[in-house]
Motif scaffolding. Structure first.
Motif, short mmCIF file in Angstrom:
data_model
loop_
_atom_site.label_atom_id
_atom_site.label_comp_id
_atom_site.label_asym_id
_atom_site.label_seq_id
_atom_site.Cartn_x
_atom_site.Cartn_y
_atom_site.Cartn_z
N ILE A 94 -5.04 11.97 -8.69
CA ILE A 94 -3.69 11.43 -8.62
C ILE A 94 -3.77 9.97 -8.19
O ILE A 94 -4.43 9.65 -7.20
CB ILE A 94 -2.82 12.20 -7.60
N GLY A 95 -3.12 9.09 -8.93
CA GLY A 95 -3.13 7.67 -8.58
C GLY A 95 -1.73 7.08 -8.61
O GLY A 95 -0.99 7.28 -9.58
N LEU A 96 -1.36 6.39 -7.54
CA LEU A 96 -0.05 5.73 -7.47
C LEU A 96 -0.23 4.24 -7.70
O LEU A 96 -0.93 3.57 -6.92
CB LEU A 96 0.61 5.97 -6.11
N MET A 97 0.35 3.72 -8.77
CA MET A 97 0.28 2.29 -9.04
C MET A 97 1.38 1.56 -8.27
O MET A 97 2.55 1.93 -8.36
CB MET A 97 0.44 2.01 -10.54
N VAL A 98 0.96 0.55 -7.52
CA VAL A 98 1.91 -0.20 -6.69
C VAL A 98 1.90 -1.67 -7.11
O VAL A 98 0.85 -2.31 -7.16
CB VAL A 98 1.55 -0.09 -5.20
N VAL A 99 3.07 -2.19 -7.43
CA VAL A 99 3.26 -3.59 -7.77
C VAL A 99 4.41 -4.13 -6.93
O VAL A 99 5.48 -3.50 -6.86
CB VAL A 99 3.56 -3.77 -9.28
N ASN A 100 4.18 -5.26 -6.28
CA ASN A 100 5.20 -5.84 -5.40
C ASN A 100 5.69 -4.84 -4.36
O ASN A 100 6.90 -4.71 -4.09
CB ASN A 100 6.38 -6.37 -6.22
N ASP A 101 4.72 -4.08 -3.81
CA ASP A 101 5.00 -3.11 -2.74
C ASP A 101 5.87 -1.94 -3.17
O ASP A 101 6.43 -1.24 -2.32
CB ASP A 101 5.64 -3.81 -1.53
N ARG A 156 4.43 3.58 -11.00
CA ARG A 156 3.80 4.50 -11.95
C ARG A 156 2.94 5.49 -11.17
O ARG A 156 2.33 5.15 -10.16
CB ARG A 156 2.97 3.70 -12.95
N ILE A 157 2.90 6.73 -11.65
CA ILE A 157 2.06 7.77 -11.04
C ILE A 157 1.19 8.38 -12.14
O ILE A 157 1.71 8.95 -13.11
CB ILE A 157 2.90 8.86 -10.37
N ASP A 158 -0.12 8.23 -12.00
CA ASP A 158 -1.07 8.74 -13.00
C ASP A 158 -1.64 10.08 -12.56
O ASP A 158 -1.98 10.27 -11.39
CB ASP A 158 -2.22 7.75 -13.18
#
Length: 238
Positions: A140-147, A151-153
């Motif tokens: 499980i990976g949570l993509m974080v942009v600008n805090d 997106r959740i992979d």
């Protein structure tokens, strides 16, 4: 002489048994073992025998680790369902701290995070018996942009599923049955597989979507939910 012959015969039997274990039994269980097919000479210096013993000990350690990984208790997030808006209590748009509070788990930055602007976070495991944090769950990976989580992979081998009970290993036919007329199919730019993306009408939003990635055999290899256009990025944070 007869006693020595019996010892050699016994050794040969053990070697054949070990070969059968590694070449037939363990592969049938989806496990692996270092090759033990090479015949063992009847006489060897003690140093050579110790090298073989150590090699087999390492192989056993690897097998034990694989079995323990398969038998471990599922991570709390692995029991949650993926929707267009997030994963269980984790909603798109949250900060990592908000997600940690909502799911009651901790997260660590992925070691291969590409930049300060875009990072992946992985949920940490937790050993209840010893009350300590363990290695991160890599499915499980949570993509974080600008805090913000955008997106959740869900990556290969993860048991996580969607609300329609579809996940890694599902077929294109199952996807099309569950989301009849609601998926757009596009070719994968690097493989012989495809992307199946939930249409805006189906997702009920022009901001979020759900994307399934299939291999050349039409089997889902990974999937994700997230904001547009980030959810369509082939290479994640790269």
């Amino acid at each position: 002489m007869m006693s020595r012959f019996r010892k050699l015969s016994s050794n040969s039997f053990l070697v054949r048994s070990a070969q059968r274990l590694c070449l037939v039994v363990l592969p049938a269980m989806g496990l692996s073992c270092w090759s033990m097919a090479a015949p063992v000479p009847t006489l060897k210096p003690i140093s050579a025998l110790m090298t073989q013993v150590m090699a087999r000990a390492v192989a056993v350690d690897v097998l034990i680790s694989q079995v323990q990984q398969r038998l471990r208790d599922p991570h709390p997030l692995e029991l949650e369902l993926v929707t267009v808006g997030g994963l269980g209590p984790i909603r798109l748009g949250m900060s990592i701290q908000e997600a940690a509070n909502a799911a009651q788990v901790s997260f660590v930055a992925a070691p291969l995070t590409q930049s300060e602007e875009c990072k992946y976070y992985l949920p940490e495991g937790y050993d209840k018996q010893n009350a300590v944090r363990t290695v991160a769950i890599d499915g499980i990976g949570l993509m974080v942009v600008n805090d913000q989580i955008i997106r959740i992979d869900i990556w290969p081998d993860s048991p996580v599923k969607t609300r329609s009970e579809l996940g890694i290993g599902a077929t294109i036919e199952q996807l099309k049955t569950a989301y009849e007329g609601q998926l757009e199919t596009t070719p994968h730019p690097y493989t012989d597989g495809n992307y199946l993306t939930l249409t805006p009408d189906a997702s009920g939003s022009n901001l979020y979507s759900l994307v399934f990635e299939t291999d050349k055999n039409g089997i889902v290899s990974q999937f994700r939910t997230g904001q547009l256009p980030a959810v369509t990025w082939t290479e994640g944070c790269s």
